[in-house]
Design an enzyme around this catalytic site. Sequence first.
Site, mmCIF file in Angstrom:
data_model
loop_
_atom_site.group_PDB
_atom_site.id
_atom_site.type_symbol
_atom_site.label_atom_id
_atom_site.label_comp_id
_atom_site.label_asym_id
_atom_site.label_seq_id
_atom_site.Cartn_x
_atom_site.Cartn_y
_atom_site.Cartn_z
ATOM 1 N N LYS A 1 0.835 -1.201 0.000
ATOM 2 C CA LYS A 1 0.000 0.000 0.000
ATOM 3 C C LYS A 1 0.881 1.267 0.000
ATOM 4 O O LYS A 1 2.089 1.166 -0.058
ATOM 5 C CB LYS A 1 -0.955 -0.036 1.199
ATOM 6 C CG LYS A 1 -1.838 -1.306 1.243
ATOM 7 C CD LYS A 1 -2.986 -1.273 0.248
ATOM 8 C CE LYS A 1 -3.691 -2.567 -0.079
ATOM 9 N NZ LYS A 1 -4.247 -3.374 0.977
HETATM 10 C C1 LIG Z 1 -5.153 -4.470 1.497
HETATM 11 C C2 LIG Z 1 -6.638 -4.463 1.575
HETATM 12 C C3 LIG Z 1 -7.343 -4.830 2.724
HETATM 13 C C4 LIG Z 1 -6.709 -5.498 3.924
HETATM 14 O O1 LIG Z 1 -5.612 -4.893 4.411
HETATM 15 P P1 LIG Z 1 -4.525 -5.741 5.258
HETATM 16 O O2 LIG Z 1 -3.702 -4.662 5.858
HETATM 17 O O3 LIG Z 1 -3.780 -6.577 4.268
HETATM 18 O O4 LIG Z 1 -5.254 -6.551 6.245
HETATM 19 C C5 LIG Z 1 -8.717 -4.675 2.738
HETATM 20 N N1 LIG Z 1 -9.382 -4.209 1.671
HETATM 21 C C6 LIG Z 1 -8.747 -3.877 0.524
HETATM 22 C C7 LIG Z 1 -9.544 -3.361 -0.615
HETATM 23 C C8 LIG Z 1 -7.363 -4.020 0.432
HETATM 24 O O5 LIG Z 1 -6.738 -3.726 -0.711
#
Ligand SMILES: *Cc1c(COP(=O)(O)O)cnc(C)c1O
Length: 381
Positions: A180
């Site tokens: 991210k």
């Molecule tokens: C990355 C993501 C999550 C979950 O995040 P984590 O930190 O990996 O638990 C939830 N929703 C979306 C759309 C994502 O891209």
Amino acid sequence: MLPYGRHLVDDNDVAAVTTVLRGSWLTTGPTVDDLEAEIARRLAGAHVVAVSSGTAALHAACSTLDLAPGDEVIMPALTFVATANAVLYCGGRPVFAEISDRTFVLDATDIEHRITARTRAIAVVHYAGLATDLKPFEALAQRHGLVIVEDAAHALGAVRDGRPVGSGSEIATFSFHPVKHVTTGEGGAVATSSAERAARMRRFRNHGISTDIRSRERAGTWVTDMVDLGFNYRLSDIGAALGLSQLSRIDQILERRRALARRYMAAFAGLEVLRVQEVADIDGHAWHIFPIALELERLRIDRDGFIRALRSENIGATFHYGPVHLQPYYRERFGTRIGDLPATEDLAARLVTLPLFPGMTDADQDDVLEAVRRLAQWFRR
Ligand SMILES: *Cc1c(COP(=O)(O)O)cnc(C)c1O
């Protein structure tokens, strides 16, 4: 292989983490406070609760909806499974609605007929980092007494109508997974305009205990009152130090992502074998990923074949996402199947995610462009 995304950690990040490691506080403490305050500042005063993952953020968010067993939350199926799973954790039932095949985000015209007496919320996913236009959803929410939950895991730094995603939101969740925009290793956060929801989520991340260790120390007490059923979803100060240091570069990170997106957009403008997400404002988009939709009618190859061909040229393409209603668990448990969401299924069968991350060079991107053009030529009908 050029990956589709990759974290970027610099010497300042390493120094920030080292400082915490040499200090006296490793778990949730002053650095988590600082991270929350910095996110809150960027989101114009939202209450921010940092947690151990984006999934935990979604779980915490859903925990404040007070879902009774079988209560429904409407959401797109074109999302990571965590969006829907969080509703299941809370005893609710995800109800999937269509996306727009132009913008790839939830289609506001496909919501109302899915609202029942059990509907409690609409979960909007800012897919790829496009800040969804919330106005039609807000109108529906108001009319039917629903809460809007924004899964903003893709959208840290996205802006719509001058408002950053998450500021003024009833509930918006972020992820700090390494792929991210900003990472804490693993981590996430919830932003909310409600002080009450924030207080509940703060307890939720700490077993439902009404105080944390620092507030007990300040009050000179060692009594722990568990008032709700919570979890251990605490973010460490180690992770928060990394995240805070990364967050200080968020403007450069977004600028680089946008520059890469602009180059992709320009290069693909004339290509007839694919289309890109319809984006009104490239600079309001956070560009977590760069999805393309293949015009399969013009190609002699399918989505997986296209991805395989790119990978054989060392371009680590992938796709986001296999629709949640077609995941084996959901099919088994809810009887959902192919044909339930024609627009979502049609788009998902065309989607390819191309590499885009802040450390990607123009030369890396030229390699992607050359490979896509070559495949487009070769597999053209
Ligand atoms: C990355 C993501 C999550 C979950 O995040 P984590 O930190 O990996 O638990 C939830 N929703 C979306 C759309 C994502 O891209």
